[in-house]
Design a protein around this motif. Structure first.
Motif, PDB file in Angstrom:
ATOM      1  N   MET A   1       0.762  -1.075   0.022  1.00 12.23           N
ATOM      2  CA  MET A   1      -0.034   0.122   0.056  1.00 12.23           C
ATOM      3  C   MET A   1       0.977   1.163   0.078  1.00 12.23           C
ATOM      4  N   PHE A   2       0.559   2.241  -0.857  1.00 15.73           N
ATOM      5  CA  PHE A   2       1.348   3.283  -1.120  1.00 15.73           C
ATOM      6  C   PHE A   2       0.889   4.466  -0.128  1.00 15.73           C
ATOM      7  N   MET A   3       1.589   5.113   0.744  1.00 19.30           N
ATOM      8  CA  MET A   3       1.208   6.010   1.793  1.00 19.30           C
ATOM      9  C   MET A   3       1.550   7.521   1.090  1.00 19.30           C
ATOM     10  N   LYS A   4       0.679   8.242   1.414  1.00 23.85           N
ATOM     11  CA  LYS A   4       0.618   9.710   0.854  1.00 23.85           C
ATOM     12  C   LYS A   4       1.843  10.400   1.600  1.00 23.85           C
ATOM     13  N   THR A   5       2.791  11.016   0.979  1.00 25.10           N
ATOM     14  CA  THR A   5       3.642  11.840   1.490  1.00 25.10           C
ATOM     15  C   THR A   5       3.646  13.455   1.238  1.00 25.10           C
ATOM     16  N   VAL A   6       3.983  14.402   2.191  1.00 25.35           N
ATOM     17  CA  VAL A   6       3.936  15.590   1.974  1.00 25.35           C
ATOM     18  C   VAL A   6       5.262  16.411   2.880  1.00 25.35           C
ATOM     19  N   ASP A   7       5.962  17.294   1.989  1.00 34.47           N
ATOM     20  CA  ASP A   7       6.930  17.838   2.306  1.00 34.47           C
ATOM     21  C   ASP A   7       6.501  18.768   3.476  1.00 34.47           C
ATOM     22  N   LYS A   8       7.274  19.177   4.800  1.00 36.41           N
ATOM     23  CA  LYS A   8       7.080  20.175   5.787  1.00 36.41           C
ATOM     24  C   LYS A   8       6.586  21.451   5.225  1.00 36.41           C
ATOM     25  N   THR A   9       7.068  21.823   3.972  1.00 39.70           N
ATOM     26  CA  THR A   9       6.498  23.220   3.578  1.00 39.70           C
ATOM     27  C   THR A   9       5.207  23.281   3.063  1.00 39.70           C
ATOM     28  N   GLN A  10       4.753  21.999   2.297  1.00 40.87           N
ATOM     29  CA  GLN A  10       3.687  21.965   1.874  1.00 40.87           C
ATOM     30  C   GLN A  10       2.739  21.575   2.927  1.00 40.87           C
ATOM     31  N   LEU A  11       3.095  21.088   4.042  1.00 39.40           N
ATOM     32  CA  LEU A  11       2.046  20.907   5.338  1.00 39.40           C
ATOM     33  C   LEU A  11       1.635  22.120   5.662  1.00 39.40           C
ATOM     34  N   LYS A  12       2.587  22.836   5.835  1.00 38.01           N
ATOM     35  CA  LYS A  12       2.342  24.235   6.382  1.00 38.01           C
ATOM     36  C   LYS A  12       1.317  25.116   5.859  1.00 38.01           C
ATOM     37  N   ASP A  13       1.544  24.938   4.368  1.00 40.03           N
ATOM     38  CA  ASP A  13       0.760  25.805   3.525  1.00 40.03           C
ATOM     39  C   ASP A  13      -0.798  25.032   3.166  1.00 40.03           C
ATOM     40  N   ASN A  14      -0.894  23.753   3.453  1.00 35.43           N
ATOM     41  CA  ASN A  14      -2.087  23.200   3.135  1.00 35.43           C
ATOM     42  C   ASN A  14      -2.536  22.276   4.330  1.00 35.43           C
ATOM     43  N   GLU A  27      -6.899   8.051   5.207  1.00 30.54           N
ATOM     44  CA  GLU A  27      -5.485   7.716   4.840  1.00 30.54           C
ATOM     45  C   GLU A  27      -4.542   8.506   5.526  1.00 30.54           C
ATOM     46  N   GLU A  28      -3.592   7.762   5.843  1.00 32.83           N
ATOM     47  CA  GLU A  28      -2.470   8.447   6.353  1.00 32.83           C
ATOM     48  C   GLU A  28      -1.491   9.336   5.621  1.00 32.83           C
ATOM     49  N   ILE A  29      -0.876  10.197   6.211  1.00 27.12           N
ATOM     50  CA  ILE A  29       0.025  10.974   5.526  1.00 27.12           C
ATOM     51  C   ILE A  29       1.503  11.248   6.390  1.00 27.12           C
ATOM     52  N   VAL A  30       2.457  10.850   5.454  1.00 28.25           N
ATOM     53  CA  VAL A  30       3.643  11.047   6.102  1.00 28.25           C
ATOM     54  C   VAL A  30       4.332  12.319   5.845  1.00 28.25           C
ATOM     55  N   VAL A  31       4.802  13.083   6.775  1.00 28.82           N
ATOM     56  CA  VAL A  31       5.416  14.261   6.536  1.00 28.82           C
ATOM     57  C   VAL A  31       6.862  14.104   6.539  1.00 28.82           C
ATOM     58  N   ILE A  32       7.429  14.438   5.500  1.00 26.58           N
ATOM     59  CA  ILE A  32       9.091  14.282   5.078  1.00 26.58           C
ATOM     60  C   ILE A  32       9.558  15.754   4.931  1.00 26.58           C
ATOM     61  N   GLU A  33      10.956  15.504   5.497  1.00 28.78           N
ATOM     62  CA  GLU A  33      11.904  17.013   5.138  1.00 28.78           C
ATOM     63  C   GLU A  33      12.933  16.318   4.280  1.00 28.78           C
ATOM     64  N   GLY A  34      13.176  16.879   3.278  1.00 26.34           N
ATOM     65  CA  GLY A  34      13.844  16.019   2.266  1.00 26.34           C
ATOM     66  C   GLY A  34      13.282  14.838   1.634  1.00 26.34           C
ATOM     67  N   ILE A  41       0.558  11.553  10.094  1.00 26.98           N
ATOM     68  CA  ILE A  41      -0.582  11.828  10.337  1.00 26.98           C
ATOM     69  C   ILE A  41      -1.696  10.999  10.095  1.00 26.98           C
ATOM     70  N   SER A  42      -2.532  10.364  10.851  1.00 26.92           N
ATOM     71  CA  SER A  42      -3.479   9.574  10.788  1.00 26.92           C
ATOM     72  C   SER A  42      -4.650   9.656  11.589  1.00 26.92           C
TER      73      SER A  42
END
Length: 78
Positions: A1-14, A27-34, A41-42
Motif C-alpha cells: 500500500m502506498f502512503m501519501k507523503t507531503v513535505d513540511k513546507t507543503q504541510l504548512k501551506d495546506n 488515509e495516513e500522511i507521512v510528513v517528510i523533510e527532504g 498524520i493518521s
C-alpha cells in the motif's frame, strides 16, 4: 500500500485541506523533510475495550492455580 507523503513546507501551506482529507478518506500522511520521514498524520481511532483487544485469546489461556491466591511468600520484600 502506498502512503501519501507531503513535505513540511507543503504541510504548512495546506494543513487544513490535508487534515480534511485524512478525516474523510481515512488515509495516513507521512510528513517528510527532504527524503527523511519526520511525522505521520493518521485518522483518530477510538480505543478498543480490553475484551475486544483480547477476544482472539478467549478460551486459549490456561490457569494452573487460583489467580487470587496471595503470593507474598514467593516474593522477597525489598
Amino acid at each position: 500500500m502506498f502512503m501519501k507523503t507531503v513535505d513540511k513546507t507543503q504541510l504548512k501551506d495546506n494543513l487544513l485541506e490535508l487534515l480534511q482529507n485524512v478525516e474523510l478518506e481515512g488515509e495516513e500522511i507521512v510528513v517528510i523533510e527532504g527524503n527523511k520521514p519526520v511525522a505521520r498524520i493518521s485518522p483518530y481511532r477510538k480505543s478498543h475495550s480490553t475484551a475486544e483487544l483480547f477476544k482472539t485469546m478467549r478460551g486459549k489461556v490456561r490457569y494452573f492455580e487460583d489467580l487470587t491466591t496471595p503470593t507474598t511468600e514467593e516474593w522477597q520484600q525489598v
